[in-house]
Design a protein around this motif. Structure first.
Motif, PDB file in Angstrom:
ATOM      1  N   ASP A   1      42.456  58.762  41.242  1.00  0.00           N
ATOM      2  CA  ASP A   1      41.756  57.519  40.908  1.00  0.00           C
ATOM      3  C   ASP A   1      40.377  57.782  40.292  1.00  0.00           C
ATOM      4  O   ASP A   1      39.647  56.835  40.000  1.00  0.00           O
ATOM      5  CB  ASP A   1      41.647  56.605  42.147  1.00  0.00           C
ATOM      6  N   PHE A   2      40.000  59.029  40.102  1.00  0.00           N
ATOM      7  CA  PHE A   2      38.770  59.377  39.397  1.00  0.00           C
ATOM      8  C   PHE A   2      39.128  60.061  38.066  1.00  0.00           C
ATOM      9  O   PHE A   2      40.266  60.481  37.855  1.00  0.00           O
ATOM     10  CB  PHE A   2      37.907  60.335  40.228  1.00  0.00           C
ATOM     11  N   ARG A   3      38.120  60.179  37.218  1.00  0.00           N
ATOM     12  CA  ARG A   3      38.311  60.849  35.920  1.00  0.00           C
ATOM     13  C   ARG A   3      37.119  61.773  35.633  1.00  0.00           C
ATOM     14  O   ARG A   3      36.470  61.656  34.591  1.00  0.00           O
ATOM     15  CB  ARG A   3      38.416  59.795  34.784  1.00  0.00           C
ATOM     16  N   CYS A   4      36.841  62.670  36.550  1.00  0.00           N
ATOM     17  CA  CYS A   4      35.695  63.575  36.380  1.00  0.00           C
ATOM     18  C   CYS A   4      35.891  64.397  35.103  1.00  0.00           C
ATOM     19  O   CYS A   4      36.945  65.034  34.926  1.00  0.00           O
ATOM     20  CB  CYS A   4      35.597  64.541  37.561  1.00  0.00           C
ATOM     21  N   GLY A   5      34.900  64.380  34.233  1.00  0.00           N
ATOM     22  CA  GLY A   5      35.035  65.087  32.959  1.00  0.00           C
ATOM     23  C   GLY A   5      35.307  66.566  33.131  1.00  0.00           C
ATOM     24  O   GLY A   5      36.035  67.186  32.363  1.00  0.00           O
ATOM     25  N   PHE A   6      34.748  67.157  34.204  1.00  0.00           N
ATOM     26  CA  PHE A   6      34.873  68.609  34.400  1.00  0.00           C
ATOM     27  C   PHE A   6      36.109  68.986  35.214  1.00  0.00           C
ATOM     28  O   PHE A   6      36.270  70.143  35.605  1.00  0.00           O
ATOM     29  CB  PHE A   6      33.624  69.171  35.095  1.00  0.00           C
ATOM     30  N   CYS A   7      37.011  68.013  35.436  1.00  0.00           N
ATOM     31  CA  CYS A   7      38.220  68.265  36.239  1.00  0.00           C
ATOM     32  C   CYS A   7      39.089  69.339  35.583  1.00  0.00           C
ATOM     33  O   CYS A   7      39.416  69.260  34.398  1.00  0.00           O
ATOM     34  CB  CYS A   7      39.019  66.982  36.368  1.00  0.00           C
ATOM     35  N   HIS A   8      39.503  70.322  36.384  1.00  0.00           N
ATOM     36  CA  HIS A   8      40.304  71.425  35.852  1.00  0.00           C
ATOM     37  C   HIS A   8      41.803  71.157  35.899  1.00  0.00           C
ATOM     38  O   HIS A   8      42.594  72.030  35.580  1.00  0.00           O
ATOM     39  CB  HIS A   8      40.019  72.708  36.638  1.00  0.00           C
ATOM     40  N   ASN A   9      42.176  69.962  36.351  1.00  0.00           N
ATOM     41  CA  ASN A   9      43.599  69.649  36.439  1.00  0.00           C
ATOM     42  C   ASN A   9      43.959  68.431  35.590  1.00  0.00           C
ATOM     43  O   ASN A   9      44.544  67.477  36.096  1.00  0.00           O
ATOM     44  CB  ASN A   9      43.982  69.378  37.906  1.00  0.00           C
TER      45      ASN A   9
END
Ligand code: SF4
Length: 232
Positions: free
Chosen positions: A29-37
């Protein structure tokens, strides 16, 4: 139903000192720009689903030497039947570590009340006033605060952790987070890895914090926690 999209058969680092299998669920439910997945978050429908029977067969075949599982994602707590899923794992006598972003305190409360996990790792993304800038969706910050309180008072072992990203989450934010979490047991500063694909590739290749900068952040907040760790 919890949608399983990945299974790392053996890990010695995700729930140290235990030997675990890592279960990756699809969706967040989040969209962190730095997400590695990014695939697990944005395109999980395109990834083959691992059936529950397949997972349990895997766990049963390894029960002689496997200590437990780590449930990660994506975000496991977006699934309403996560507690039932975890119970099926606990029924096999395995330890369970849960990774969460803390945005679903109702699910977390059920899991804590039923004492079906052995360790909770919650990402505290940034200072409360900056949350939406980091996770790129609307956030009810009370839900984050509720999850923090639930975890701290759970009697279950836990850690809070923050990924530090130059230009987005740095020393100022870390000090505000430390104030928010003051008195908590364990806090982990995680260095950002800029070499992999992520949700927003504008972060790819950016210069990450140096070890000495992380140690400086650690030094500034160590009085707020029983233990502060630096990873990465
Ligand atoms: S970093 Fe975690 S919380 Fe953020 S989008 Fe990725 S899986 Fe979701």
């Amino acid at each position: 139903m919890v949608i399983i999209k990945g299974l790392q058969k053996t890990s010695l680092i995700d729930f140290s000192p235990y030997t675990v299998s890592v279960i990756f669920v699809g969706g967040c439910d989040f969209r962190c720009g730095f997400c590695h997945n990014p695939d697990l978050v944005l395109r999980f429908n395109e990834i083959k689903t691992i059936k529950e029977e397949e997972l349990f067969k895997h766990l049963d075949e390894r029960k002689k030497w496997l200590d437990g599982v780590c449930i990660t994602g994506g975000e496991p707590c977006i699934y309403k039947d996560l507690p039932e899923f975890i119970k099926k794992i606990k029924d096999r006598g395995l330890l369970v570590k849960l990774d969460t972003n803390g945005n679903n305190p109702d699910i977390l409360r059920r899991i804590i009340n039923e004492k079906i996990v052995d360790y909770i790792a919650m990402d505290v993304k940034t200072s409360l006033g900056d949350y939406e800038k980091v996770v790129n969706v609307k956030v009810d910050i009370n839900r984050i605060k509720e999850s923090i309180d639930l975890i701290r008072n759970s009697g279950i072992d836990y850690e809070f952790r923050t990924t530090v990203v130059p230009g987005l989450v740095g020393k100022k934010e870390v000090m505000e987070i430390a104030e928010l979490l003051k008195g908590s047991k364990r806090y982990v500063l995680q260095n950002f890895r800029s070499s992999r694909d992520m949700i927003d590739n504008k972060f790819k290749g950016t210069e990450i914090y140096k070890k000495v900068e992380l140690e400086d952040m650690k030094e500034s907040i160590k009085g707020c926690f029983e233990e502060v760790l630096v990873r990465g």
